[in-house]
Design a protein around this motif. Structure first.
Motif, PDB file in Angstrom:
ATOM      1  N   ALA A  47      44.950   1.918  20.395  1.00  0.00           N
ATOM      2  CA  ALA A  47      43.522   1.931  20.892  1.00  0.00           C
ATOM      3  C   ALA A  47      43.483   2.127  22.502  1.00  0.00           C
ATOM      4  CB  ALA A  47      42.664   0.710  20.530  1.00  0.00           C
ATOM      5  N   GLN A  48      44.284   1.427  23.281  1.00  0.00           N
ATOM      6  CA  GLN A  48      44.587   1.602  24.460  1.00  0.00           C
ATOM      7  C   GLN A  48      44.969   3.119  24.930  1.00  0.00           C
ATOM      8  OE1 GLN A  48      44.430  -0.754  27.596  1.00  0.00           O
ATOM      9  NE2 GLN A  48      42.802  -1.436  26.227  1.00  0.00           N
ATOM     10  N   GLU A  49      45.822   3.721  24.138  1.00  0.00           N
ATOM     11  CA  GLU A  49      46.285   5.020  24.238  1.00  0.00           C
ATOM     12  C   GLU A  49      45.298   5.983  24.103  1.00  0.00           C
ATOM     13  OE1 GLU A  49      51.007   4.708  23.216  1.00  0.00           O
ATOM     14  OE2 GLU A  49      49.552   5.278  21.658  1.00  0.00           O
ATOM     15  N   HIS A  50      44.251   5.705  23.284  1.00  0.00           N
ATOM     16  CA  HIS A  50      43.264   6.569  23.201  1.00  0.00           C
ATOM     17  C   HIS A  50      41.804   6.569  23.942  1.00  0.00           C
ATOM     18  CE1 HIS A  50      45.465   7.510  19.306  1.00  0.00           C
ATOM     19  NE2 HIS A  50      44.722   8.627  19.282  1.00  0.00           N
ATOM     20  N   GLY A  51      42.025   5.426  25.054  1.00  0.00           N
ATOM     21  CA  GLY A  51      41.153   4.912  25.815  1.00  0.00           C
ATOM     22  C   GLY A  51      40.107   4.037  25.622  1.00  0.00           C
ATOM     23  N   PHE A  52      40.153   3.454  24.556  1.00  0.00           N
ATOM     24  CA  PHE A  52      39.494   2.033  24.234  1.00  0.00           C
ATOM     25  C   PHE A  52      39.871   0.901  24.449  1.00  0.00           C
ATOM     26  CE2 PHE A  52      38.773   5.678  21.531  1.00  0.00           C
ATOM     27  CZ  PHE A  52      37.366   5.709  21.228  1.00  0.00           C
ATOM     28  N   ARG A  53      38.997  -0.107  24.560  1.00  0.00           N
ATOM     29  CA  ARG A  53      39.175  -1.386  25.066  1.00  0.00           C
ATOM     30  C   ARG A  53      40.042  -1.998  24.023  1.00  0.00           C
ATOM     31  NH1 ARG A  53      34.133  -0.978  27.159  1.00  0.00           N
ATOM     32  NH2 ARG A  53      34.040  -1.100  29.554  1.00  0.00           N
ATOM     33  N   THR A  54      39.544  -1.739  22.663  1.00  0.00           N
ATOM     34  CA  THR A  54      40.031  -2.699  21.609  1.00  0.00           C
ATOM     35  C   THR A  54      40.121  -1.971  20.407  1.00  0.00           C
ATOM     36  OG1 THR A  54      37.739  -3.436  20.794  1.00  0.00           O
ATOM     37  CG2 THR A  54      38.790  -4.872  22.667  1.00  0.00           C
ATOM     38  N   TRP A  55      40.865  -2.493  19.474  1.00  0.00           N
ATOM     39  CA  TRP A  55      41.113  -1.582  18.103  1.00  0.00           C
ATOM     40  C   TRP A  55      39.844  -1.491  17.550  1.00  0.00           C
ATOM     41  CZ3 TRP A  55      44.251   1.182  15.096  1.00  0.00           C
ATOM     42  CH2 TRP A  55      44.157   1.293  13.985  1.00  0.00           C
ATOM     43  N   ALA A  56      38.857  -2.664  17.576  1.00  0.00           N
ATOM     44  CA  ALA A  56      37.856  -2.676  16.885  1.00  0.00           C
ATOM     45  C   ALA A  56      36.680  -1.633  17.173  1.00  0.00           C
ATOM     46  CB  ALA A  56      36.939  -3.992  17.168  1.00  0.00           C
ATOM     47  N   GLU A  57      36.657  -1.298  18.535  1.00  0.00           N
ATOM     48  CA  GLU A  57      36.097  -0.172  19.083  1.00  0.00           C
ATOM     49  C   GLU A  57      36.587   1.268  18.716  1.00  0.00           C
ATOM     50  OE1 GLU A  57      35.689  -0.480  23.666  1.00  0.00           O
ATOM     51  OE2 GLU A  57      34.710  -2.253  23.350  1.00  0.00           O
ATOM     52  N   PHE A  58      37.786   1.421  18.781  1.00  0.00           N
ATOM     53  CA  PHE A  58      38.643   2.470  18.235  1.00  0.00           C
ATOM     54  C   PHE A  58      38.173   2.851  16.782  1.00  0.00           C
ATOM     55  CE2 PHE A  58      43.196   4.838  17.366  1.00  0.00           C
ATOM     56  CZ  PHE A  58      42.376   5.811  17.549  1.00  0.00           C
ATOM     57  N   ARG A  59      38.308   1.803  16.172  1.00  0.00           N
ATOM     58  CA  ARG A  59      37.854   1.924  14.648  1.00  0.00           C
ATOM     59  C   ARG A  59      36.636   2.330  14.527  1.00  0.00           C
ATOM     60  NH1 ARG A  59      38.772  -3.520  12.093  1.00  0.00           N
ATOM     61  NH2 ARG A  59      36.839  -3.847  12.957  1.00  0.00           N
ATOM     62  N   ALA A  60      35.728   1.816  15.250  1.00  0.00           N
ATOM     63  CA  ALA A  60      34.208   2.329  15.131  1.00  0.00           C
ATOM     64  C   ALA A  60      33.956   3.851  15.463  1.00  0.00           C
ATOM     65  CB  ALA A  60      33.444   1.264  16.059  1.00  0.00           C
ATOM     66  N   HIS A  61      34.860   3.990  16.509  1.00  0.00           N
ATOM     67  CA  HIS A  61      34.700   5.524  16.933  1.00  0.00           C
ATOM     68  C   HIS A  61      35.321   6.386  15.703  1.00  0.00           C
ATOM     69  CE1 HIS A  61      35.501   9.223  19.275  1.00  0.00           C
ATOM     70  NE2 HIS A  61      36.627   9.048  18.810  1.00  0.00           N
ATOM     71  N   ILE A  62      36.396   5.877  15.233  1.00  0.00           N
ATOM     72  CA  ILE A  62      37.016   6.771  14.192  1.00  0.00           C
ATOM     73  C   ILE A  62      36.050   7.048  12.973  1.00  0.00           C
ATOM     74  CG2 ILE A  62      38.608   7.215  12.218  1.00  0.00           C
ATOM     75  CD1 ILE A  62      40.551   5.619  14.531  1.00  0.00           C
ATOM     76  N   ASP A  63      35.289   5.868  12.543  1.00  0.00           N
ATOM     77  CA  ASP A  63      34.626   5.898  11.581  1.00  0.00           C
ATOM     78  C   ASP A  63      33.205   6.656  11.702  1.00  0.00           C
ATOM     79  OD1 ASP A  63      35.951   4.040   9.904  1.00  0.00           O
ATOM     80  OD2 ASP A  63      35.134   2.365  10.576  1.00  0.00           O
ATOM     81  N   SER A  64      32.784   6.883  12.993  1.00  0.00           N
ATOM     82  CA  SER A  64      31.506   7.501  13.302  1.00  0.00           C
ATOM     83  C   SER A  64      31.581   9.023  13.444  1.00  0.00           C
ATOM     84  CB  SER A  64      30.969   7.110  14.639  1.00  0.00           C
ATOM     85  OG  SER A  64      31.868   7.318  15.869  1.00  0.00           O
ATOM     86  N   ARG A  65      33.090   9.356  13.543  1.00  0.00           N
ATOM     87  CA  ARG A  65      33.386  10.907  13.893  1.00  0.00           C
ATOM     88  C   ARG A  65      32.833  11.683  12.608  1.00  0.00           C
ATOM     89  NH1 ARG A  65      37.798  12.311  17.783  1.00  0.00           N
ATOM     90  NH2 ARG A  65      37.768  14.289  16.492  1.00  0.00           N
ATOM     91  N   SER A  66      32.318  12.960  12.951  1.00  0.00           N
ATOM     92  CA  SER A  66      32.229  14.139  11.836  1.00  0.00           C
ATOM     93  C   SER A  66      33.166  14.554  11.518  1.00  0.00           C
ATOM     94  CB  SER A  66      30.957  14.922  12.580  1.00  0.00           C
ATOM     95  OG  SER A  66      30.870  16.186  11.537  1.00  0.00           O
TER      96      SER A  66
END
Length: 454
Positions: free
Chosen positions: A61-80
């Protein structure tokens, strides 16, 4: 528009990243040096005491610029999953070049440069609402460079940069082995060329597309080798589209013409862009004109403007002046053609930005009727859709004197510095015309800039 490099998985989902986290956890536990370095960069000494799967997820998550795994996971789920435009070729550029770019960017972030803050907010999610860039770290600057080049993380940029170096070395070795065949091409020895394999013919045609890929020879707009020899190669070739892409990039105008006559597809898309897009983005106006005769691909406001087709530009607008939806069906992406250099913030659907793209590409190719039409419609002469690069910056490399004069007459500001090179119009003139400072056009451009700067 996708932010993913063309060699990476097209549509990575949550399961893909879960597997990556598991792999990182396993390799760290086995003592793998690369895994340990990745973890230490994010967690420091903490991982030495305990490193769980959840910690590995946090590292990703941090490598991708997110604070947490939860935020990163939400981003992945929302992607088109319907958007997937590949970007940014890496053509043998060494990783150190990107590290240097990141170091420079970090200095700009630390002094809270407004353009650097924009880039930070655009590409590092945990800074999306930041009002200051002063607390950014080196890994944030590196992530920005990676994301601008189409890579989700710095680690992946470095990995594929190293791969591009290996690929380049392999191509160069392959070409060195064709020394005698290259001599036959230059001498017009059709009998010897007739005995080549299709693969050898493809390689020679590819070499012919570059200005300096044949040792000891500098190829310009002319064909540069005997036509009969090229005809032999064309008769054996299995793919004319790759040479067309590269010839369009290098402004090998007569070779482009020959490839099109031989059946190369002007609508082909390789590594994210068409031959016309390559010619447009790399300032090759003669190539643009030639390719446009065979069809404007893609059909969009910015390509029409770059080709000087005012009739098609006008048709992109409704009678009430609104931009037609299909005018932005394709958007320019400089990273597709500029071989590994960042070019812009993420594109938006803002009509002003879309019009700005078309305007600066009209300036770039000296399409004065199109430029004047946009200015008459109220487009600001200093609009800059790509990292602060205005129409004046775009017009200077090609020496488009009349466009430069018109922009300055309409109020263009030559003191504006772009965000990437941090130089003004005079700096752009020096950068692109230093080799011929006494050329009459160069002197006239300098006089125009100086008169506006007083």
């Amino acid at each position: 528009m996708s932010d993913r490099h063309f060699e990476l998985p097209a549509h990575p989902n949550l399961e893909y990243y879960r597997k990556q986290a598991k792999h990182l956890h396993r390799t760290y536990e086995t003592g793998d040096p690369a895994a340990k370095a990745r973890v230490a960069e994010v967690l420091g000494d903490r991982a030495a005491e305990r490193f769980l799967l959840s910690d590995a997820q946090f590292v990703l998550a941090q490598e991708h610029g997110f604070r947490t795994w939860a935020e990163f996971r939400a981003h992945i789920d929302s992607r088109s999953t319907t958007e997937d435009r590949p970007v940014s070729r890496l053509m043998g550029i060494r990783p150190g070049a990107y590290a240097s770019m990141a170091d420079t960017l970090l200095a700009e972030l630390r002094r809270n440069d407004p353009a650097a803050l924009q880039r930070l907010r655009a590409y590092v999610p945990r800074y999306a609402t930041a009002t200051s860039a002063a607390t950014a770290e080196l890994r944030d600057a590196r992530l920005i460079i990676a994301r601008e080049l189409g890579f989700p993380t710095w680690r992946e940029l470095v990995s594929f940069t190293e791969k591009s170096r290996r690929d380049l070395d392999e191509r160069q070795e392959k070409r060195r082995r064709l020394h005698r065949e290259t001599e036959a091409l230059l001498a017009g020895d059709t009998d010897r060329l007739a005995g080549l394999t299709a693969e050898q013919a493809d390689t020679l045609l590819h070499m012919l597309a570059g200005p300096e890929t044949i040792p000891g020879v500098r190829l310009e707009k002319e064909l540069g080798v005997p036509r009969a020899a090229v005809d032999v190669l064309l008769s054996k070739a299995t793919d004319l589209n790759v040479p067309l892409i590269w010839a369009a990039r290098a402004n090998r105008v007569e070779y482009v013409r020959l490839l099109l006559e031989a059946g190369a597809d002007p609508g082909t898309r390789k590594w994210g862009s068409t031959p016309l897009e390559n010619a447009i983005l790399l300032d090759n106006t003669e190539g643009v004109d030639l390719l446009a005769e065979h069809g404007i691909v893609p059909q969009a406001l910015w390509t029409y403007a770059a080709c000087g087709r005012l009739d098609l530009v006008r048709a992109c607008f409704e009678p009430d002046g609104r931009l037609r939806p299909d005018a932005a069906s394709a958007r320019p992406n400089l990273a597709d053609a500029t071989a590994g250099f960042p070019s812009r913030l993420p594109a938006t659907d803002d009509p002003e930005e879309i019009v700005g793209e078309a305007f600066v590409h009209a300036c770039q190719h000296g399409r004065i009727e199109v430029v004047r039409w946009f200015l008459d419609r109220g487009v600001h002469p200093d609009i800059a859709p790509y990292l602060g690069r205005t129409g004046l910056h775009w017009a200077i490399p090609g020496g488009h004197l009349e466009v430069i004069r018109l922009l300055l007459e309409r109020g263009a500001d030559p003191s504006i510095r772009d965000a990437l090179f941090q130089i003004d119009a005079d700096g752009w003139l020096h950068m692109f015309h230093a080799a011929h400072p006494h050329d009459p056009v160069t002197r006239q451009i300098r006089d125009l800039i100086e008169s506006r700067s007083r």
